[in-house]
Motif scaffolding. Structure first.
Motif: not given
Length: 386
Positions: A189-190, A261-268
């Protein structure tokens, strides 16, 4: 064989079947297999008990026609002619060499139709009409955990599949879109931090009622990333049926709206960022028949974002819904508009509360001529037009 009648019937079968096999073999490149198979069956039958009519539908000719249909099904998966005549008396199928798909042109997430060629304990091999055979591993064959691939497919099945990976010349397929990407296939994610508001190409890999999961290219190279495109971020207006706008394998323009990054999520998002939106009040009071020069900055399935200059000199961006691009129905907006294209637009609606400007490329209704005004005009009368 010691029975002359049995040998005679077998050779009648060969006389009937061989022309059929040879005619079809020229199109399927299976000449050796069909010819040897036909001869082998005849030799075998000549030494065994004769059962049924030799040259009838249950004989070798009928079995060759059945084999032709199986072969034609595989050819159809390669993009050949769908209009295959299913007639026992006449079977014509034209094979198209140009219908093959090149391995190099396949894209991750691309949807394909294929024919199961072989089932193994670790997965199944599928002919997708490409110059390489694909393989669907056991873990990519079903949403649920399975132990035996035969519980899902069998040889000869026609299946829908998706390109999962292309590594070292190997084509890996998934039989369900949610299995296109595995946990080891995703970029960290980072890698997507600090990307700003730039739009990038993404591929829809899974659709849910709350949004769509999209595969996006890793800016640092390597495996792609995957983010969630919430249904609220698909269009400028409310979306009731996400499936009416998006489908698995579709390419869309998205931007990274949030990275956790903590939750390993990417919002698009497919929407323009708030900072890029117009100050709607600058267009307040503009007549709806006043035209502006605009530049297309983004094209989405539901419309295009266009940059325009207000009468006060401020630069703003508004949305031209797909229904306002032309008087004719448009199914694929990207075939009509491209990024950077200059277009003529007018202000159709202003929402000061949401700071949004809706644009149109169509004439206002008040400026349209009434069809009755042209009633009775001769069909050979010419008019000057602009």
């Amino acid at each position: 064989s010691s029975d002359p009648r049995q040998s005679f019937c077998c050779f009648v079968e060969l006389w009937v079947a061989m022309p059929l096999a040879m005619a079809h073999a020229r199109h399927t490149r299976l000449a050796p297999a069909l010819l040897l198979g036909a001869a082998g069956v005849v030799l075998y039958r000549s030494g065994c008990t004769f059962v049924g009519g030799g040259a009838g539908a249950g004989g070798l000719a009928g079995r060759v026609l059945q084999a032709q249909r199986v072969s034609a099904t595989a050819v159809r998966a390669r993009g050949g002619d769908d209009a295959v005549e299913d007639d026992d008396e006449e079977f014509v199928y034209e094979f198209d060499d140009n219908a093959f798909v090149e391995y190099s042109s396949l894209k991750i997430g691309q949807k394909l139709d294929g024919i199961v060629q072989k089932v193994m304990p670790f997965g199944c091999f599928i002919d997708v009409g490409a110059d390489k055979q694909g393989m669907a591993p056991l873990g990519k064959m079903s949403e649920a955990r399975i132990e035996d691939p035969n519980d899902v497919v069998k040889v000869g099945d026609t299946v829908e599949c998706w390109v999962a990976s292309k590594d070292n010349g190997k084509l890996t397929l998934a039989l369900t879109p949610s299995k296109i990407f595995g946990p080891r296939d995703k970029a960290p994610t980072s890698a997507f931090q600090g990307m700003g508001d730039q739009f990038m190409d993404g591929t829809i890999v899974q659709i849910q009622s709350f949004g769509a999961f999209v595969s996006i290219m890793n800016p640092a190279g390597g495996p792609p990333g995957q983010g969630l495109l919430p249904v609220s971020q698909i269009g400028e207006t409310r979306v009731d049926d996400i499936n009416s706008l998006l489908e698995v394998g579709q390419t869309v323009k998205v931007r990274v709206a949030e990275v956790n990054v903590e939750k390993d999520r990417i919002g698009l998002s497919m929407r323009m960022p708030e900072a890029a939106r117009a100050n709607a009040s600058d267009f307040e009071g503009v007549p709806n028949d006043q035209w502006f020069d605009g530049v297309v900055v983004a094209v989405q399935v539901y419309g295009a974002f266009v940059k325009v200059t207000s009468p006060l000199g401020s630069v703003a961006q508004g949305l031209v819904p797909i229904s306002q691009v032309s008087d004719m129905r448009i199914d694929d907006l990207s075939s009509v508009l491209t990024i950077g294209q200059t277009v003529k637009v007018r202000v159709a609606e202003i929402d000061l509360d949401k700071n949004r400007i809706s644009l149109s490329m169509r004439m206002p209704d008040a400026a349209r001529a009434s069809a009755s005004d042209f009633e009775g005009v001769p069909d050979d009368q010419w008019f000057d037009g602009v």
